[in-house]
Design a protein around this motif. Structure first.
Motif, PDB file in Angstrom:
ATOM      1  N   THR A 183       0.848  -1.188   0.000  1.00 55.01           N
ATOM      2  CA  THR A 183       0.000   0.000   0.000  1.00 55.01           C
ATOM      3  C   THR A 183       0.887   1.243   0.000  1.00 55.01           C
ATOM      4  N   ARG A 184       0.295   2.349  -0.428  1.00 54.63           N
ATOM      5  CA  ARG A 184       1.047   3.598  -0.446  1.00 54.63           C
ATOM      6  C   ARG A 184       1.424   4.012   0.977  1.00 54.63           C
ATOM      7  N   LEU A 185       0.539   3.732   1.926  1.00 56.17           N
ATOM      8  CA  LEU A 185       0.838   4.047   3.325  1.00 56.17           C
ATOM      9  C   LEU A 185       2.063   3.290   3.802  1.00 56.17           C
ATOM     10  N   GLU A 186       2.138   2.007   3.472  1.00 51.37           N
ATOM     11  CA  GLU A 186       3.273   1.207   3.929  1.00 51.37           C
ATOM     12  C   GLU A 186       4.564   1.657   3.249  1.00 51.37           C
ATOM     13  N   PHE A 187       4.485   1.963   1.953  1.00 53.14           N
ATOM     14  CA  PHE A 187       5.699   2.387   1.265  1.00 53.14           C
ATOM     15  C   PHE A 187       6.180   3.733   1.802  1.00 53.14           C
ATOM     16  N   HIS A 188       5.234   4.594   2.166  1.00 51.18           N
ATOM     17  CA  HIS A 188       5.631   5.866   2.764  1.00 51.18           C
ATOM     18  C   HIS A 188       6.302   5.633   4.118  1.00 51.18           C
ATOM     19  N   ASP A 189       5.787   4.679   4.875  1.00 54.19           N
ATOM     20  CA  ASP A 189       6.423   4.351   6.155  1.00 54.19           C
ATOM     21  C   ASP A 189       7.833   3.820   5.930  1.00 54.19           C
ATOM     22  N   TYR A 190       8.018   3.049   4.856  1.00 53.95           N
ATOM     23  CA  TYR A 190       9.351   2.566   4.500  1.00 53.95           C
ATOM     24  C   TYR A 190      10.291   3.729   4.208  1.00 53.95           C
ATOM     25  N   LEU A 191       9.804   4.699   3.409  1.00 61.77           N
ATOM     26  CA  LEU A 191      10.641   5.852   3.081  1.00 61.77           C
ATOM     27  C   LEU A 191      11.003   6.650   4.334  1.00 61.77           C
ATOM     28  N   GLU A 192      10.022   6.830   5.224  1.00 63.44           N
ATOM     29  CA  GLU A 192      10.300   7.531   6.483  1.00 63.44           C
ATOM     30  C   GLU A 192      11.326   6.769   7.310  1.00 63.44           C
ATOM     31  N   TRP A 193      11.183   5.450   7.341  1.00 61.75           N
ATOM     32  CA  TRP A 193      12.129   4.606   8.077  1.00 61.75           C
ATOM     33  C   TRP A 193      13.547   4.803   7.548  1.00 61.75           C
ATOM     34  N   ALA A 194      13.704   4.803   6.228  1.00 60.25           N
ATOM     35  CA  ALA A 194      15.030   5.006   5.640  1.00 60.25           C
ATOM     36  C   ALA A 194      15.540   6.419   5.910  1.00 60.25           C
ATOM     37  N   ALA A 195      14.652   7.407   5.775  1.00 54.82           N
ATOM     38  CA  ALA A 195      15.057   8.791   5.999  1.00 54.82           C
ATOM     39  C   ALA A 195      15.508   9.028   7.427  1.00 54.82           C
ATOM     40  N   GLY A 196      15.001   8.232   8.360  1.00 54.60           N
ATOM     41  CA  GLY A 196      15.389   8.381   9.756  1.00 54.60           C
ATOM     42  C   GLY A 196      16.869   8.169  10.001  1.00 54.60           C
ATOM     43  N   SER A 197      17.536   7.475   9.103  1.00 51.59           N
ATOM     44  CA  SER A 197      18.976   7.249   9.252  1.00 51.59           C
ATOM     45  C   SER A 197      19.809   8.460   8.843  1.00 51.59           C
ATOM     46  N   PHE A 198      19.154   9.480   8.259  1.00 52.44           N
ATOM     47  CA  PHE A 198      19.901  10.630   7.735  1.00 52.44           C
ATOM     48  C   PHE A 198      19.461  11.944   8.371  1.00 52.44           C
ATOM     49  N   THR A 199      18.825  11.855   9.529  1.00 52.10           N
ATOM     50  CA  THR A 199      18.309  13.068  10.171  1.00 52.10           C
ATOM     51  C   THR A 199      19.393  14.117  10.367  1.00 52.10           C
ATOM     52  N   GLU A 200      20.596  13.676  10.749  1.00 56.11           N
ATOM     53  CA  GLU A 200      21.687  14.619  10.993  1.00 56.11           C
ATOM     54  C   GLU A 200      22.284  15.180   9.713  1.00 56.11           C
ATOM     55  N   ARG A 201      21.891  14.623   8.584  1.00 54.53           N
ATOM     56  CA  ARG A 201      22.415  15.075   7.293  1.00 54.53           C
ATOM     57  C   ARG A 201      21.476  16.052   6.591  1.00 54.53           C
ATOM     58  N   VAL A 202      20.288  16.254   7.138  1.00 57.09           N
ATOM     59  CA  VAL A 202      19.276  17.048   6.445  1.00 57.09           C
ATOM     60  C   VAL A 202      18.956  18.315   7.231  1.00 57.09           C
ATOM     61  N   HIS A 203      19.010  19.436   6.559  1.00 56.87           N
ATOM     62  CA  HIS A 203      18.553  20.692   7.145  1.00 56.87           C
ATOM     63  C   HIS A 203      17.058  20.803   6.859  1.00 56.87           C
ATOM     64  N   TYR A 204      16.238  20.250   7.735  1.00 58.50           N
ATOM     65  CA  TYR A 204      14.793  20.317   7.545  1.00 58.50           C
ATOM     66  C   TYR A 204      14.289  21.721   7.883  1.00 58.50           C
ATOM     67  N   GLY A 205      13.139  22.077   7.295  1.00 52.44           N
ATOM     68  CA  GLY A 205      12.541  23.373   7.589  1.00 52.44           C
ATOM     69  C   GLY A 205      13.345  24.540   7.063  1.00 52.44           C
ATOM     70  N   ALA A 206      14.144  24.293   6.028  1.00 48.28           N
ATOM     71  CA  ALA A 206      14.977  25.349   5.439  1.00 48.28           C
ATOM     72  C   ALA A 206      14.661  25.450   3.956  1.00 48.28           C
ATOM     73  N   GLU A 207      14.244  26.614   3.512  1.00 48.02           N
ATOM     74  CA  GLU A 207      13.893  26.817   2.103  1.00 48.02           C
ATOM     75  C   GLU A 207      15.036  27.506   1.378  1.00 48.02           C
ATOM     76  N   VAL A 208      15.497  26.864   0.316  1.00 46.69           N
ATOM     77  CA  VAL A 208      16.600  27.425  -0.461  1.00 46.69           C
ATOM     78  C   VAL A 208      16.116  28.660  -1.211  1.00 46.69           C
ATOM     79  N   THR A 209      16.883  29.735  -1.118  1.00 51.20           N
ATOM     80  CA  THR A 209      16.543  30.980  -1.805  1.00 51.20           C
ATOM     81  C   THR A 209      17.412  31.228  -3.023  1.00 51.20           C
ATOM     82  N   GLU A 210      18.644  30.698  -3.000  1.00 58.42           N
ATOM     83  CA  GLU A 210      19.508  30.878  -4.161  1.00 58.42           C
ATOM     84  C   GLU A 210      20.723  29.954  -4.071  1.00 58.42           C
ATOM     85  N   VAL A 211      21.304  29.718  -5.230  1.00 54.24           N
ATOM     86  CA  VAL A 211      22.571  28.996  -5.330  1.00 54.24           C
ATOM     87  C   VAL A 211      23.524  29.917  -6.072  1.00 54.24           C
ATOM     88  N   VAL A 212      24.629  30.280  -5.415  1.00 50.94           N
ATOM     89  CA  VAL A 212      25.519  31.298  -5.972  1.00 50.94           C
ATOM     90  C   VAL A 212      26.919  30.742  -6.159  1.00 50.94           C
TER      91      VAL A 212
END
Length: 470
Positions: A116-145
């Protein structure tokens, strides 16, 4: 997992994070890239490891949360996960997830390759949990210079500049950037999203707004899988309401999920498509568009038709179809929405009053360069049709823009490459293989194409529009 890498160098702004590669966006594509980088780092010595991080505007990992309908299933095999096609022994595979959740035997007994889509999303969240320290969540990119070392010297570094909701800045300096900003809703010009006009991506997040009300009619515009799922969900959820489906086709078209047709989603099909002449590319997309675009699972088509027929027998048709039609106009009247539904056959019009209109009209790709500084965007090569020239390893071909220094920093793109890499560009089917190819390119294991033989005039990016997938 290797440790985050942050350093300060003379002349740099204090506190800037320095990495080999920064990913903009942290959906399934860049999540698969994180997995591929981590597995590469685990297989090589310290000196050959890649340092990396990601910047994501959402506060946490999420993938089409508004369409996580309870019984909706994936349209691809669970084996097309974040890693298996690249590394069948990966600890980030869907099977490893099932084992970690103590559901491996249960899933085997389930007897389907489509979770199910719910289960696959839970899988993706499970995998993403291993990279919490690698991701700047809640940050919107404004430019690349570009980072300029000296006049005339190649630009080998870029700064990704972002800001958090509280205004706190985020700045990452990298040798390479991977753009994976996803797709945005494709909504016709006559529609303005608002309190009573939705896009289906927000379906489950907007439904609670109807609490305490008794909707009499919904209208759903679109003929693809998401449209049919939305019609089915609303019809079941609101047993006293009419649900009117509006689409230009005579009826829903079944998705071609046959074994031979599914070869279009094979990793090797990307090579075939990339090497094919332009006219052959166009034919391939025409031949196999019915594997993904504006098509519906046959089982859902049969269920909706059966339900519609039974209602006709009972003399109360809550499920209605306005086929071979289009929405000519939509007006939010405050307490209702009025749609002018026009027949494509004779031009006659009917006005439907609905409590809510849901546009399930898919997504479209924006120009992935809209975040880039004009100098960077101008160094990115385009073909005669104005489309980005993307090399086989997903790196954008570059050239020396007029009056600018050459660009040696790598700019990679995931998602906006259908014109070069084929139908899977925005789909999950090849994320594992694609992420491995990008890592090989980053580490030099994959020799990239030479790129365009002649310089092609660069253009500044257009304003972003928006897009979706299988």
């Amino acid at each position: 997992m290797s440790e985050p890498h942050t350093e300060r160098t003379t002349g740099d702004v204090a506190g800037i994070e320095h990495v080999d590669v920064v990913g903009i966006g942290f959906g399934p594509s860049n999540l698969a890239l994180a997995v591929a980088i981590e597995e590469h780092n685990g297989a090589v010595g310290e000196g050959a490891r890649l340092t990396y991080c990601f910047v994501e505007r959402q506060d946490r990992f999420g993938w089409h949360r508004g369409m996580l309908l309870e019984d909706a299933t994936m349209q691809i095999s669970f084996l097309k996960d974040l890693a298996t096609l690249r590394n069948p022994t990966s600890r980030f595979s869907f099977l490893s997830y099932l084992h970690a959740r103590d559901r491996l035997v249960d899933f085997i007994n389930y007897g389907s390759v489509f979770p199910t889509r719910l289960e696959f999303h839970d899988y993706l969240e499970w995998a993403a949990g291993s990279f919490t320290e690698r991701v700047h969540y809640g940050a919107e990119v404004t430019e690349v210079v570009p980072v300029r070392e000296a006049a005339g010297e190649p630009v080998g570094l870029v700064d990704v500049v972002a800001s958090r909701a509280d205004g706190a800045p985020v700045r990452v300096r990298a040798r390479n950037v991977v753009l994976a900003t996803g797709l945005t809703p494709n909504v016709p010009r006559e529609a303005v999203l608002g309190r009573r006009v939705w896009h289906n991506r927000d379906l489950l997040t907007r439904i609670p707004e109807l609490a305490g009300t008794t909707p009499k009619r919904f209208a759903v515009v679109g003929a693809g899988q998401s449209a049919a799922e939305t019609v089915d969900y609303l019809h079941r959820t609101f047993p006293d309401a009419e649900v009117c489906a509006v689409f230009a086709r005579y009826g829903y078209s079944p998705a071609d999920d046959s074994a031979f047709a599914n070869r279009i989603f094979d990793p090797s099909a990307v090579d075939d498509f990339y090497d094919a002449p332009a006219d052959v590319k166009q034919r391939i997309m025409g031949y196999h568009g019915n594997t993904n675009y504006s098509v519906v699972d046959p089982e859902l088509i049969e269920e909706l038709y059966r339900r519609h027929y039974h209602e006709r027998v009972a003399g109360r048709e809550r499920l209605q179809f306005h086929n071979v039609s289009r929405v000519a106009d939509v007006v939010d009247m405050g307490d209702r929405v009025e749609l002018a539904v026009e027949s494509l056959i004779d031009g006659s019009r009917e006005v439907l009053a609905a409590d809510v209109v849901v546009y399930a009209t898919g997504y479209r790709s924006s120009d992935p360069l809209w975040l880039l500084d004009p100098a960077l965007a101008g160094a990115c090569a385009r073909d005669e049709a104005g489309r980005l020239q993307v090399l086989r390893d997903y790196r954008i071909a570059t050239h020396r823009a007029a009056g600018a220094a050459p660009l040696s920093a790598g700019i990679y793109v995931q998602g906006a490459t259908e014109h070069t890499h084929g139908i899977t560009s925005t789909l999950l089917s090849t994320v594992a293989a694609r992420s491995g190819e990008i890592v090989d390119s980053l580490t030099g294991a994959l020799v990239p194409d030479a790129g365009p033989a002649e310089p092609i005039r660069g253009e500044a990016p257009a304003d972003p529009v928006a897009t979706t997938a299988r």
